[in-house]
Design a protein around this motif. Structure first.
Motif, short mmCIF file in Angstrom:
data_model
loop_
_atom_site.label_atom_id
_atom_site.label_comp_id
_atom_site.label_asym_id
_atom_site.label_seq_id
_atom_site.Cartn_x
_atom_site.Cartn_y
_atom_site.Cartn_z
N ALA A 1 0.83 -1.20 0.00
CA ALA A 1 0.00 0.00 0.00
C ALA A 1 0.87 1.25 0.00
N CYS A 2 0.29 2.34 -0.45
CA CYS A 2 0.95 3.64 -0.41
C CYS A 2 0.31 4.46 0.70
N ALA B 1 0.34 12.53 -3.48
CA ALA B 1 0.11 11.11 -3.69
C ALA B 1 0.17 10.75 -5.17
N GLU B 2 -0.28 11.66 -6.02
CA GLU B 2 -0.28 11.39 -7.45
C GLU B 2 1.02 11.76 -8.15
N GLY B 3 2.00 12.24 -7.37
CA GLY B 3 3.29 12.58 -7.95
C GLY B 3 3.26 13.83 -8.80
N ARG B 4 2.29 14.71 -8.56
CA ARG B 4 2.19 15.95 -9.35
C ARG B 4 2.64 17.16 -8.53
N ALA B 5 3.44 16.92 -7.51
CA ALA B 5 3.83 17.98 -6.60
C ALA B 5 5.07 18.71 -7.09
N ASP B 6 5.13 20.01 -6.80
CA ASP B 6 6.35 20.78 -7.05
C ASP B 6 7.18 20.76 -5.78
N PHE C 1 5.86 8.46 6.54
CA PHE C 1 6.08 8.07 5.14
C PHE C 1 7.07 9.00 4.44
N THR C 2 8.12 9.37 5.15
CA THR C 2 9.12 10.29 4.60
C THR C 2 9.74 9.74 3.31
N GLY C 3 10.04 8.45 3.31
CA GLY C 3 10.63 7.85 2.11
C GLY C 3 9.70 7.93 0.92
N ASP C 4 8.40 7.72 1.15
CA ASP C 4 7.42 7.83 0.07
C ASP C 4 7.33 9.26 -0.44
N VAL C 5 7.38 10.23 0.48
CA VAL C 5 7.33 11.64 0.08
C VAL C 5 8.49 11.95 -0.86
N GLU C 6 9.69 11.53 -0.47
CA GLU C 6 10.87 11.81 -1.30
C GLU C 6 10.76 11.14 -2.67
N HIS D 1 7.98 10.25 -4.30
CA HIS D 1 6.95 10.88 -5.11
C HIS D 1 7.41 12.23 -5.67
N LEU D 2 8.21 12.95 -4.89
CA LEU D 2 8.70 14.24 -5.36
C LEU D 2 9.77 14.07 -6.45
N ALA D 3 10.62 13.07 -6.28
CA ALA D 3 11.74 12.90 -7.20
C ALA D 3 11.40 12.08 -8.44
N HIS D 4 10.54 11.07 -8.28
CA HIS D 4 10.32 10.13 -9.38
C HIS D 4 8.85 9.99 -9.79
#
Length: 443
Positions: free
Chosen positions: A331-332, A370-375, A412-417, A419-422
């Motif tokens: 899960a995410c 969550a959708e990876g559309r973040a700046d 979920f720090t790893g997930d945040v990074e 989603h922002l990078a990839h």
């Protein structure tokens, strides 16, 4: 203090049950028989609520017994029940008791299950509390979406009326279902003919509630425990739990476990023990949502933590509504959090700035993340917005959303990074945990 309150029922009851701290209490009848308890079976097990028969030891006024037992509210806030009783009893005029059985937390089923299998224990607690505070009547509030349970409760009340069991009238109400409609001021406002939405205080409900009278609003499970304290006393109640947090509590365990369940456990039980009793996770969990939608994410490495406020407070968490929800590796956590925040934003009272503007903004930011559309500036903006939510609303609804969002960014720090990078992870568009589903099995 009311004259009636000064002569509240003294502590007497049937013979003490076995002193096993881990044994079920409010669910004892269910564990013993495997079937819901009608009035006849309930009276055989516990006797009438006002009986002064088989008890042993020194008689004790109920409010004193509840205080010495250390009972706290099981609806989420954990406020001392004895203090609430005394606050209502100290006011002038005939009081009112409201049984809060709304259970609007989507991930919780504990109160619904308790009312299904032991309704008379809850009702006993309500009429005993009414006598203790000098109340003229009891109002039971049950969500109107639970039509089957409303019929069952009507039948239970009819049984009690035919038996002439209660000294005060009990009325069943079905307010509209909504996340904030279970808040105490929302119920009082609805019972007074208004909308079922929270109101800012003062006055507090214990000062001016239903019909302008001092009002005790108490969670259903709390009243069931009160009914047992009235029968067996504070020393018995304290045999379970910890020295600082006594008694047992009901917990809904769901998510990625083999057998979603409602359990009764002593306060202080490790979270890992709850998972074991639910058949263990189907896969090693990555996180647990504790307390419900307004709760806190904790990493799986903290599952040895005790289910107790003192143990959870340093982690920014609390037992809350008695929800333990397991998140599996597939899960995410950002996606699940975004979904919950969208739900909280849509189910607010929409009567103050944090709910009208703050919650939707936080939910939208989380969805972008969550959708990876973040700046790159989104996380800083999100943290700022989350920090603006607490202590600004007319009720505590924004506070719970802020607690959830802040814990997700932390856990979920790893997930945040990533989603922002990839961009979004492979699980970002898959809902892995049915957060609002009912447990398939009750224990």
């Amino acid at each position: 203090m009311n004259a009636v309150a000064a002569t509240s029922p003294a502590l007497h009851g049937p013979a003490l049950p076995p002193a096993d701290p881990a044994a079920p209490r409010v669910l004892a009848g269910w564990h013993a028989t495997g079937r819901p308890a009608g009035l006849s079976e309930h009276l055989r097990r516990y006797g009438p609520p006002f009986a002064v028969a088989h008890g042993t030891g020194t008689a004790m006024p109920l409010m004193q017994a509840v205080e010495e037992a250390g009972l706290t509210g099981r609806g989420g806030a954990g406020f001392p029940t004895g203090r609430k009783l005394r606050a209502v009893a100290a006011r002038r005029g005939r009081a009112v008791v409201v049984v809060n059985a709304m259970e609007s937390e989507p991930a919780s089923r504990k109160d619904q299950f308790l009312l299904a299998v032991a309704p008379h224990l809850v009702l006993d607690g309500a009429v005993l509390a009414a006598a203790a505070v000098g109340a003229a009547g009891v109002h039971v509030c049950l969500s109107r979406t639970r039509t089957i349970q409303a019929r069952q409760m009507t039948a239970a009340l009819d049984e009690r009326r035919r038996a002439r069991l209660d000294r005060v009238p009990i009325h069943l109400h079905t307010p509209p279902h909504g996340y904030v409609t279970s808040e105490s001021t929302a119920l009082v406002h609805w019972l007074n003919g208004g909308e079922a939405r929270p109101l800012s205080a003062p006055p507090r409900t214990y000062e001016k509630g239903v019909g302008g009278r001092p009002t005790l609003v108490q969670n259903a499970e709390t009243l069931a425990h009160l009914a047992l304290i009235a029968r067996y006393g504070p020393a018995w109640f304290r045999q379970a739990g910890t020295p600082d947090e006594s008694g047992t509590t009901l917990v809904t365990v769901s998510g990625a476990v083999r057998f979603p369940v409602v359990l009764e456990v002593p306060l202080g039980t490790p979270l890992s023990t709850l998972l074991e009793r639910a058949g263990d996770p189907m896969e090693p969990p990555v996180a647990v949502l504790l307390g419900g939608y307004a709760g806190t994410w904790l990493p799986a490495g903290l599952l040895s933590t005790a289910l107790a406020r003192s143990a959870l407070a340093p982690l920014g968490a609390a037992p809350g509504a008695g929800v333990v929800l397991i998140l599996p590796p597939g899960a995410c956590g950002l996606t699940e959090t975004a979904r919950i925040l969208a739900y909280l934003a849509a189910h607010s009272a929409r009567q103050c700035g944090p709910c009208l503007f703050g919650l939707p903004a936080v939910a939208e930011d989380f969805l972008l993340l969550a959708e990876g559309r973040a700046d790159p500036a989104l996380v800083a903006r999100l943290r700022h917005r989350v920090g603006l939510l607490p202590d600004r609303g007319a009720c505590r609804h924004p506070d719970g959303a802020a607690r959830l969002a802040a814990s997700a960014l932390r856990v979920f720090t790893g997930d945040v990074e990533h989603h922002l990078a990839h961009g979004p992870c492979s699980a970002a568009h898959r809902l892995a945990v049915p957060l609002a589903s009912a447990p398939k099995e009750w224990r």
